[in-house]
Write a protein that holds these residues in place. Structure first.
Motif, PDB file in Angstrom:
ATOM      1  N   VAL A  15       0.830  -1.207   0.000  1.00 17.76           N
ATOM      2  CA  VAL A  15       0.000   0.000   0.000  1.00 17.76           C
ATOM      3  C   VAL A  15       0.863   1.256   0.000  1.00 17.76           C
ATOM      4  CG1 VAL A  15      -1.611   1.353   1.397  1.00 17.76           C
ATOM      5  CG2 VAL A  15      -2.016  -1.086   1.048  1.00 17.76           C
ATOM      6  N   GLU A  16       1.880   1.283   0.862  1.00 23.86           N
ATOM      7  CA  GLU A  16       2.692   2.491   0.976  1.00 23.86           C
ATOM      8  C   GLU A  16       3.625   2.673  -0.221  1.00 23.86           C
ATOM      9  OE1 GLU A  16       2.011   4.766   3.008  1.00 23.86           O
ATOM     10  OE2 GLU A  16       0.530   3.541   4.042  1.00 23.86           O
ATOM     11  N   HIS A  40       2.865   1.703  -3.229  1.00 23.30           N
ATOM     12  CA  HIS A  40       1.948   2.151  -4.285  1.00 23.30           C
ATOM     13  C   HIS A  40       1.592   3.618  -4.083  1.00 23.30           C
ATOM     14  CE1 HIS A  40      -1.146   1.528  -7.410  1.00 23.30           C
ATOM     15  NE2 HIS A  40      -1.854   2.389  -6.700  1.00 23.30           N
ATOM     16  N   ARG A  41       1.336   4.013  -2.840  1.00 24.15           N
ATOM     17  CA  ARG A  41       0.984   5.405  -2.557  1.00 24.15           C
ATOM     18  C   ARG A  41       2.140   6.347  -2.920  1.00 24.15           C
ATOM     19  NH1 ARG A  41      -2.809   6.412   1.125  1.00 24.15           N
ATOM     20  NH2 ARG A  41      -2.243   4.569   2.337  1.00 24.15           N
ATOM     21  N   TRP A  85       4.096   6.033  -5.409  1.00 25.30           N
ATOM     22  CA  TRP A  85       4.296   5.981  -6.865  1.00 25.30           C
ATOM     23  C   TRP A  85       5.494   5.106  -7.206  1.00 25.30           C
ATOM     24  CZ3 TRP A  85       3.453   5.073 -11.458  1.00 25.30           C
ATOM     25  CH2 TRP A  85       2.753   5.875 -12.358  1.00 25.30           C
ATOM     26  N   LEU A 101      -5.453   2.172  -9.122  1.00 28.61           N
ATOM     27  CA  LEU A 101      -5.878   2.779  -7.867  1.00 28.61           C
ATOM     28  C   LEU A 101      -6.339   1.754  -6.843  1.00 28.61           C
ATOM     29  CD1 LEU A 101      -7.910   5.898  -9.083  1.00 28.61           C
ATOM     30  CD2 LEU A 101      -5.599   5.863  -8.147  1.00 28.61           C
ATOM     31  N   ARG A 154      -8.186  -2.203  -1.101  1.00 29.22           N
ATOM     32  CA  ARG A 154      -7.781  -0.853  -0.749  1.00 29.22           C
ATOM     33  C   ARG A 154      -7.820   0.017  -2.003  1.00 29.22           C
ATOM     34  NH1 ARG A 154      -8.676  -2.300   3.515  1.00 29.22           N
ATOM     35  NH2 ARG A 154      -7.406  -2.232   5.422  1.00 29.22           N
ATOM     36  N   VAL A 210      -6.117   3.262  -3.240  1.00 35.31           N
ATOM     37  CA  VAL A 210      -4.942   4.030  -2.818  1.00 35.31           C
ATOM     38  C   VAL A 210      -4.554   5.023  -3.916  1.00 35.31           C
ATOM     39  CG1 VAL A 210      -2.574   3.907  -1.979  1.00 35.31           C
ATOM     40  CG2 VAL A 210      -4.152   2.023  -1.517  1.00 35.31           C
ATOM     41  N   PRO A 211      -4.838   6.313  -3.743  1.00 35.65           N
ATOM     42  CA  PRO A 211      -4.335   7.310  -4.700  1.00 35.65           C
ATOM     43  C   PRO A 211      -2.828   7.444  -4.540  1.00 35.65           C
ATOM     44  CG  PRO A 211      -5.375   8.392  -2.829  1.00 35.65           C
ATOM     45  CD  PRO A 211      -5.614   6.921  -2.661  1.00 35.65           C
ATOM     46  N   TYR A 212      -2.146   7.790  -5.626  1.00 31.55           N
ATOM     47  CA  TYR A 212      -0.689   7.842  -5.558  1.00 31.55           C
ATOM     48  C   TYR A 212      -0.190   9.267  -5.742  1.00 31.55           C
ATOM     49  CZ  TYR A 212      -1.578   7.324 -10.590  1.00 31.55           C
ATOM     50  OH  TYR A 212      -2.061   7.453 -11.855  1.00 31.55           O
ATOM     51  N   ASP A 213       0.980   9.516  -5.175  1.00 36.22           N
ATOM     52  CA  ASP A 213       1.659  10.788  -5.346  1.00 36.22           C
ATOM     53  C   ASP A 213       3.154  10.532  -5.248  1.00 36.22           C
ATOM     54  OD1 ASP A 213       2.089  13.438  -5.781  1.00 36.22           O
ATOM     55  OD2 ASP A 213       1.379  14.127  -3.825  1.00 36.22           O
ATOM     56  N   LYS A 240       5.799   6.792   8.704  1.00 37.14           N
ATOM     57  CA  LYS A 240       4.558   7.445   8.303  1.00 37.14           C
ATOM     58  C   LYS A 240       4.315   8.703   9.134  1.00 37.14           C
ATOM     59  CE  LYS A 240       0.769   7.006   5.746  1.00 37.14           C
ATOM     60  NZ  LYS A 240       0.816   7.008   4.283  1.00 37.14           N
TER      61      LYS A 240
END
Length: 676
Positions: A75-76, A78-79, A81, A109, A124, A126-129, A163
């Motif tokens: 998840v992290e 992917h978040r 990018w 996503l 989940r 998960v939008p990415y940046d 985090k």
């Protein structure tokens, strides 16, 4: 068994120059008694806590926590990018190491995780940046866990602390989130307008104002939160269009240019709208997605690749349409008249001494957008500069001979991307060697680097670490780790001395945290974290925007009947495909070249004859080479899993990993073992 005799060390210099045997100093976890750290599962979301409870009841606490760790890592990453193919490689390494019965589906996503043959499934969104720091941190945590240097409780706790920003320098925290992040928008918009989009200094100033306005819009919407963030792209586009259009229309030069488009002097003095708009919106284009989408399609991940490609194309259209609407709102004349009347100076940066410094300034703002720690900027800046200059020089050398085709563009992109990959891999190798020197001095784990040259290199790195801290771009823990060096060495010597009363080594909480940070921080870096900013500056996010602008303004009112529009949709779309595909191919070729180099070096320099010289380190060297090849493969291929096509794998061999109460034989991977 008798304890090995402690070496006779009279002073610090002698301690550094005298090599310590592998048998005397093994990994720090063998000697240091860490406090019992336990991850609080009550902090997990309800669904993760529920699945953890079922897994812990059936297979034990550690198995359940490993599932949680794997899911949170995915998840992290992917978040942040991280490249999806590379994330899947990391997850597969965790799965193979600990023999987890787990599968996943990493979409654009939406992420899906299944465990125990689909008995439990978690979703989940998960939008990415962009987040190069977290790409690197979460990768290192996973590698430390796989290597057995930390346990799963420590890994999960470190993830939580990362985090919360506990492992980020104050300077990094300032530009990581608003309002400090606002300083990046005008700088990137101004420099991009000039270096990439044929703007001049007046365009840079207007783009800076537009960039600040766009940043304020994003800041305001992030404060509102919820569904308001859906309006980000259209509002940013409209605000940018209004400001740029107003400056163009209500200046004397712009007004004269619209009135008489043949007035060359007025049109050159007026702002260039395309430079302003593209430079400002560059932050929001996510052009990297085009290249990654092509890579995923080539690797066989068709659903993810096509979805990503189409998704970023639609996002770019929304931004472009917003800018066009803003231009219409700002004007006294038609928007198309203003768009085609404004002209850009394509030769503004040609042959000037400040082209490279301006590009580096642009790169600094990009690295701020990517949240890379300031102390690590030098790594990515070298990669960015090499990739850009190779692309620039190759294109300049070929463009006169390829006027009627796009082979000059394709070749320059392939060479730029390929050189970026090779340089990024070499810098990663240098950083990893630096980690080995730190490991040898601070953790005293690898005796190969206890040499005079190693001592000099370590002193130099220590000075740089302290300098970055005192200049405010480092972390306090960096200094604490250096202070632990002699203390840990003395305590381990005392522990090994049978005549010394010391029976254990322990540290206060702040020093223990620094020691764990040193263990994780000396793992191999994530090469993609320093390569992605360079790819970002090579990719065609602006090309798709030009495609949409040509769709919004299909007719140039200043062209005569029968004249061909150079910005037609067909020509721009062909440019988009050539650029995105050639960059993807350049990345693949670069990855393959470096992987081949690692393979050849592994075959020629790490033969079995070296085993006597390196001792136990022979196996470490071979494992390192294998890991490097695996990570390179993960950047452009889908990692193999025995469950993908069981007929292709031999089930006579056991799966490497820990035993959590079920069979290791691959034939029974899908079923728990019968209790005895």
């Amino acid at each position: 068994m008798s304890q090995p005799e402690a070496p006779n060390i009279k002073n610090d210099d002698a301690a550094e120059s005298q090599p310590l045997s592998t048998e005397f100093f093994k990994k720090v976890r063998h000697d240091v008694t860490f406090s019992e750290r336990r991850f609080d599962v009550d902090t997990l979301p309800a669904d993760m806590r529920r699945v953890y409870g079922h897994l812990a009841e059936k297979f034990g606490e550690e198995y359940g926590l490993l599932f949680i760790f794997t899911m949170r890592t995915a998840v992290e990453l992917h978040r942040a990018w991280n490249m999806t193919l590379l994330t899947m490689t990391v997850l597969q390494q965790i799965k193979d190491k600990f023999n987890l019965r787990m599968t996943w589906n990493l979409g654009v996503l939406r992420l899906i995780f299944r465990v125990e043959d689909g008995g439990y499934e978690l979703h989940r969104k998960v939008p990415y940046d962009y987040d190069s720091e977290f790409q690197d941190i979460y990768h290192r945590i996973a590698m430390a866990l796989i290597d057995g240097q930390i346990n799963v409780h420590e890994a999960l706790i470190y993830q939580r602390e990362a985090k919360q920003g506990m492992h980020t320098a104050k300077s990094g925290l300032f530009i990581r989130n608003f309002p400090g992040r606002l300083i990046l928008y005008p700088g990137q918009a101004a420099t991009c307008a000039v270096i990439f989009f044929s703007g001049e200094w007046i365009d840079a100033w207007v783009a800076a104002v537009c960039g600040l306005a766009a940043g304020l819009v994003e800041y305001a919407l992030s404060c509102v939160g919820g569904q308001a963030t859906v309006l980000l792209d259209i509002l940013v586009g409209i605000v940018t269009g209004i400001i740029g259009g107003a400056v163009f229309r209500y200046t004397d030069a712009g007004d004269e240019c619209i009135t008489d488009h043949l007035n060359t002097a007025a049109c050159k003095a007026a702002p260039c709208l395309s430079s302003i708009y593209l430079g400002t919106l560059y932050w929001f284009f996510y052009g990297t997605a085009f290249v990654i989408g092509i890579l995923e399609i080539i690797a066989g991940e068709l659903a993810t690749g096509v979805t990503r490609f189409v998704g970023v194309a639609v996002k770019t259209f929304v931004l472009s349409l917003g800018a066009a609407l803003g231009l219409m709102i700002a004007g006294r004349t038609g928007a198309a008249d203003a768009w085609y009347a404004s002209t850009c100076n394509s030769n503004f940066v040609e042959g000037v001494w400040w082209r490279i410094p301006l590009y580096l300034a642009c790169s600094v703002f990009v690295l701020g957008q990517y949240r890379l720690p300031i102390a690590q900027y030098w790594r990515a800046l070298i990669v960015q500069l090499v990739a850009y200059d190779v692309q620039y020089e190759v294109f300049r050398g070929m463009d006169q001979n390829h006027v009627k085709d796009h082979l000059d563009t394709a070749t320059s992109n392939i060479c730029g991307a390929m050189s970026g990959v090779v340089v990024a891999a070499l810098i990663a190798l240098i950083v990893n060697v630096s980690g080995d020197f730190f490991r040898a001095r601070i953790l005293q784990e690898d005796t190969r680097h206890n040499t005079r040259l190693g001592n000099f290199y370590f002193r130099l790195l220590s000075i740089l670490k302290k300098a970055t801290y005192y200049f405010g771009i480092g972390r306090p823990s960096d200094v604490i780790k250096l202070e632990l060096k002699e203390k840990l060495k003395t305590m381990r010597i005392e522990l090994k001395d049978p005549n010394h009363p010391r029976s254990m080594i322990n540290f206060p909480p702040n020093e223990e945290n620094a020691l764990i940070e040193a263990i994780i921080g000396t793992q191999d870096i994530n090469t993609w974290s320093i390569l992605m900013p360079a790819v970002y500056q090579l990719v065609p996010g602006s090309i798709i925007a030009k495609l949409w602008f040509s769709a919004i303004f299909p007719e140039n009112p200043y062209l005569g009947e029968g004249d061909k529009n150079p910005d037609s949709q067909d020509s721009v779309f062909s440019n988009l495909m050539v650029i995105s595909t050639s960059i993807a191919l350049g990345l693949i070729i670069g990855f393959a070249l470096f992987q081949s180099g690692v393979f050849i070096i592994g075959r020629t320099c790490c033969k079995k004859d070296d085993k006597e010289y390196n001792g136990d380190n022979f196996h470490i060297t071979q494992d390192y080479i294998s890991n490097q090849q695996g990570m390179m493969e993960g950047m452009y291929t889908v990692v193999d899993d025995a469950n993908d096509d069981p007929d292709l794998f031999s089930y006579g061999e056991s799966v490497h990993g820990a035993d959590f109460g079920y069979n290791d034989d691959a034939e029974t991977l899908g079923s728990p073992a019968k209790s005895n």
